[in-house]
Structure formats: C-alpha cells, structure tokens
Write an enzyme that holds these catalytic residues in place. Structure first.
Site, mmCIF file in Angstrom:
data_model
loop_
_atom_site.group_PDB
_atom_site.id
_atom_site.type_symbol
_atom_site.label_atom_id
_atom_site.label_comp_id
_atom_site.label_asym_id
_atom_site.label_seq_id
_atom_site.Cartn_x
_atom_site.Cartn_y
_atom_site.Cartn_z
ATOM 1 N N SER A 1 0.870 -1.182 0.000
ATOM 2 C CA SER A 1 0.000 0.000 0.000
ATOM 3 C C SER A 1 0.898 1.219 0.000
ATOM 4 O O SER A 1 2.041 1.163 0.461
ATOM 5 C CB SER A 1 -0.879 0.024 1.256
ATOM 6 N N TYR B 1 -2.730 -0.482 10.403
ATOM 7 C CA TYR B 1 -2.510 -0.575 8.962
ATOM 8 C C TYR B 1 -1.203 0.115 8.582
ATOM 9 O O TYR B 1 -0.387 -0.438 7.835
ATOM 10 C CB TYR B 1 -3.683 0.056 8.214
ATOM 11 N N LYS C 1 1.994 -2.113 7.177
ATOM 12 C CA LYS C 1 2.394 -1.878 5.791
ATOM 13 C C LYS C 1 3.830 -1.367 5.708
ATOM 14 O O LYS C 1 4.556 -1.693 4.764
ATOM 15 C CB LYS C 1 1.411 -0.934 5.103
#
Length: 270
Positions: A143, A156, A160
C-alpha cells in the site's frame, strides 16, 4: 520477467486486486494460475472465471488462510505439484483495522499475521525452489501507506511499513541470486476495503481511486520491467520523495491533512 508460460500463485484472489491479478496474469500468457483465498467458494468462482477467459491457462482454486504457515506451504506444494514449479508468487491478501491506540493486542496480532507474516510464510514456502533454479519473483501487495502512512489506522500504517521493510530485505539478500521482488503500493482502490461491504462508506481516498483492473495492468508492466516499486498512483513517488527531503515538513503537512479528513469524514477516513 516475461509472463508468458510462467506459473503464478495469487492469494486474496476471490475479490478486488487479487481477482484482477489472477485474470491479468492468465490473459498475459501465464500457463498456470493458482487462485487462493480464505473464501474457498469465492476462489473457486474466480478460478472458473479465469479458465473461461483464458482456456489455455491451467487454473485451480484452493482455500488458504495466509496467516497459517502450514496452509501457505500446502498451497505452494499444491501449485508445484500441478505446475511443476512456481515462477511468481503474488502475496496479495491483506486487511485494514480502522483504529489507533484503542486497538487491542489481539487485533494487532491478527493484522500483523495477515499483513506481514503472510509475506514471510510465502517466502519460506517458495524461496527454496526459486533459489535452486536461480530464478523467481515475489509480488507483494502492500500500500502507499507503507511508504507514507495511513490516517485513522495505526495498525494498517505500521504493518504496511513492516511489509515494505521485509520486501526490501528480501531483495537485498537474494536479488543477486535471481530473486526479483516488487511491492504494489496504490492509494485508493475501488474494492470493498475502500467502500465497505455495502458500498456506502465515504472516505478521502475515494476521489482519486482506481480500479483493481488498473492496478493489475500496472503490475504486469512493473513485473515486466522488474521494478521494486509498482505505483498505480504515480504521485505517490512525489509524496515519498518529499517525505525523504524534509521529514518534519512532511509530518506537518500530514497533520494538516489528518485534521481536514477528520473534520470532513470523522471516524470513517479511508
């Protein structure tokens, strides 16, 4: 790497980017595609879709929990038995948790297992055969949050970043032994993660979002060129360069963006 006549495994392939990758690799001339997902019925449906669209491609589906090292190994074994070898492993499955310090230890562990350890499980399962041949490719869906950050989701953003770190290490350690690594780092992609199960979620990344099919096409081009960073949103590179040039200024800008997003979207910020 040329995709024609290669064999490919795609995890998280029942929907979204994974489905688009499976279809794109088959359409690009892959001779074998394994479609894996925790949703076994969804994986089977996509496998049938791939087979119909690309009848010359061998395809099969397998229910796989990417957080389970044994399950990932079983997937790799099944694909190797079917195809003879695995040329490309697309470690695509991922989840988001829209929380900050309120996330529990159990929630942190779950997202860590899927967003980070799944890449490690894939490498452990497939790297030995790739090293024996002196050739292989890992395509990890990460991402833009791995290069920048994620407003509204500490788990997140952290996982990531870790996924990028592992991919870098993998490339540094094995790149001169024939192992290629790419990281797909999009911003908003038009999937259920972005819009929600009912399609009603609103978020700031939706305005510039792209289709999963666009991500897949850019990925095939990136794999052909063997680029480490695959950026479906080219502007991410500019943002990343700004971050590196002046970290403090970048953080100030991100705080302004955070305040703007929270004022407009509240708790639903992705």
């Amino acid at each position: 790497m040329e995709i024609r006549n290669k064999t490919v495994v795609v995890t998280g392939a029942a929907t979204g980017i994974g489905r688009a990758l499976a279809l794109a690799f088959a359409a690009g001339g892959a001779r074998g595609v394994a479609v894996a997902d925790l949703d076994g019925k969804g994986a089977q449906a996509v496998a049938e879709e791939v087979a119909k669209a690309s009848p010359d491609c061998q395809v099969f589906a397998q229910q796989t929990d990417v957080a389970d090292a044994a399950a990932v190994q079983a997937l790799a074994d099944a694909a190797t038995q079917r195809f003879g070898q695995i040329d490309v492993f697309c470690s695509n499955a991922g989840i988001i948790l829209r929380k900050g310090l309120d996330a529990s230890a159990e929630e942190w562990q779950r997202i860590w297992e899927i967003n980070v350890m799944a890449h490690i499980h894939a490498s452990r399962a497939v790297l030995p055969q790739m090293l024996a041949r002196g050739d292989g490719y890992f395509v990890n869906t990460v991402s833009a949050a791995g290069l920048l950050s994620q407003i509204g989701s500490a788990p997140y953003a952290v996982t990531k970043h870790a996924a990028i770190g592992f991919a870098e290490w993998l490339s540094i350690t094995y790149g001169d032994r024939g192992i290629k690594v790419s990281c797909i780092c999009p911003q908003g992609v038009q999937t259920r993660m972005l819009f929600g199960e009912d399609g009603e979620r609103k978020g700031f990344l939706q305005a510039g979002s792209v289709t999963p099919e666009h991500v897949a096409q850019v990925t095939l081009e990136g794999v052909k060129d063997e680029r480490f960073l695959i950026l479906p949103h080219p502007e991410v590179l500019e943002y990343y360069q700004r971050k590196g040039q002046d970290y403090d200024r970048w953080l100030k800008g991100m705080r302004r963006l955070h305040d703007k997003v929270m004022a407009e979207f509240g708790g639903t910020v992705v």
